[in-house]
Scaffold this motif. Structure first.
Motif, PDB file in Angstrom:
ATOM      1  N   LYS A 226       0.849  -1.208   0.000  1.00 44.74           N
ATOM      2  CA  LYS A 226       0.000   0.000   0.000  1.00 44.74           C
ATOM      3  C   LYS A 226       0.874   1.244   0.000  1.00 44.74           C
ATOM      4  O   LYS A 226       0.602   2.219  -0.712  1.00 44.74           O
ATOM      5  CB  LYS A 226      -0.926  -0.010   1.216  1.00 44.74           C
ATOM      6  N   ASN A 227       1.946   1.205   0.813  1.00 43.29           N
ATOM      7  CA  ASN A 227       2.878   2.336   0.850  1.00 43.29           C
ATOM      8  C   ASN A 227       3.549   2.535  -0.505  1.00 43.29           C
ATOM      9  O   ASN A 227       3.778   3.672  -0.941  1.00 43.29           O
ATOM     10  CB  ASN A 227       3.942   2.113   1.922  1.00 43.29           C
ATOM     11  N   THR A 230       1.161   4.162  -2.891  1.00 47.51           N
ATOM     12  CA  THR A 230       1.027   5.577  -2.526  1.00 47.51           C
ATOM     13  C   THR A 230       2.228   6.377  -3.037  1.00 47.51           C
ATOM     14  O   THR A 230       2.084   7.495  -3.551  1.00 47.51           O
ATOM     15  CB  THR A 230       0.915   5.732  -0.996  1.00 47.51           C
ATOM     16  N   LYS A 233       1.841   6.926  -6.667  1.00 50.33           N
ATOM     17  CA  LYS A 233       0.819   7.943  -6.913  1.00 50.33           C
ATOM     18  C   LYS A 233       1.401   9.345  -6.761  1.00 50.33           C
ATOM     19  O   LYS A 233       1.033  10.277  -7.501  1.00 50.33           O
ATOM     20  CB  LYS A 233      -0.345   7.739  -5.933  1.00 50.33           C
ATOM     21  N   ASN A 234       2.315   9.473  -5.787  1.00 44.49           N
ATOM     22  CA  ASN A 234       2.947  10.769  -5.521  1.00 44.49           C
ATOM     23  C   ASN A 234       4.227  10.960  -6.342  1.00 44.49           C
ATOM     24  O   ASN A 234       4.927  11.970  -6.167  1.00 44.49           O
ATOM     25  CB  ASN A 234       3.269  10.904  -4.029  1.00 44.49           C
TER      26      ASN A 234
END
Length: 282
Positions: A226-227, A230, A233-234
């Protein structure tokens, strides 16, 4: 139909039914928590990775893509190990079911044969016993009538067949002794084989410990994945690289645990093989 052939046919039928039930149960059972955490190497994840890598400098870009590809290859290795271990485990459980049926039917044909022989001997002796008893009763009856001649004749007839009765009774005792010895031997073999199979319990404790460790690692992997998404995504290449590094370390640990599970299943296979050999020993 020959009793032995009929017994074999019934045991084979029962085993086949047991195997089908077992396979149905396992095919319908949901995936275990010891499976690798859901790392989804999808086209969308790869596209996001490439965009993040493009935003980084040359060396970071190459390293990030390599880390991702290495992790994907490691995941395939874990899946292959799962398939290998599950195949061995399924085979072990099927063979264990078969061995347990063999224990139940241990020396069944031999014991049935001896039991039938003992019953046949008794059946053959019974008319002789009945005749001996009848002669003795008649002798007692005529004795009260003080008919010495008839009494003597009846007693002589009764005494004449007594040796045959004694021999027949000795034959029955021998057959009973053989039957008892066969049942005792079955009990001894059964205890010996079950003692061997009991060794599986110790291995299963170790397997449980491996599963617990994998479950713990999988939770961490899920969090790190999940990290990682993320970070993509960033477009944070540094954080993405860090999470991939942690994911690789955790996945290697999971693989090591799964390899240990395979070795433990192999130990179980050896135990079952040893027990099975005992069911076929004389």
């Amino acid at each position: 139909m020959d009793l032995r052939k009929e017994g074999i046919r019934r045991r084979r039928t029962a085993l086949a039914i047991g195997v089908l039930i077992f396979l149905f149960h396992h095919l319908m059972t949901p995936a275990s928590s010891v499976r690798a955490a859901a790392l989804e190497f999808t086209d969308s994840v790869k596209a996001a990775l490439e965009k993040t890598a493009e935003a980084a400098d040359g060396s970071a870009k190459t390293r990030l893509i390599k880390q991702y590809n290495d992790l994907a290859a490691l995941q395939k290795q874990i899946d292959a190990q799962d398939a290998k271990t599950n195949s061995l485990r399924l085979g072990n459980e099927m063979r264990l079911t078969e061995v347990r049926k063999q224990i139940t039917n241990l020396d069944a044909d031999k014991i049935l044969k001896l039991d039938n022989q003992a019953k046949a001997a008794r059946s053959k002796l019974q008319p002789l016993i009945d005749l001996h008893s009848s002669l003795n009763k008649q002798a007692t009856a005529v004795k009260s009538l003080k008919d010495k001649s008839l009494y003597k004749k009846l007693k002589q007839q009764a005494d004449a067949i007594k040796p045959a009765i004694n021999l027949a009774r000795l034959h029955i005792r021998n057959k009973d002794a053989e039957l008892k010895a066969a049942k005792s031997e079955k009990t001894r073999k059964t205890k010996e084989i079950r003692a061997i199979l009991a060794q599986i319990d110790t291995v299963k404790i170790k397997l449980k410990a491996e599963r617990t460790a994998i479950t713990s690692k999988n939770k961490s992997i899920s969090t790190e994945w999940k990290n990682f998404k993320t970070a993509l995504k960033n477009k944070d290449a540094g954080r993405a690289a860090d999470t991939l590094n942690r994911l690789t370390n955790l996945s290697n640990q999971v693989l090591t645990h799964k390899q240990s599970m395979y070795k433990l299943e192999a130990q179980i296979a050896d135990i079952i093989k040893k027990a099975s050999a005992k069911t076929n020993s004389k």
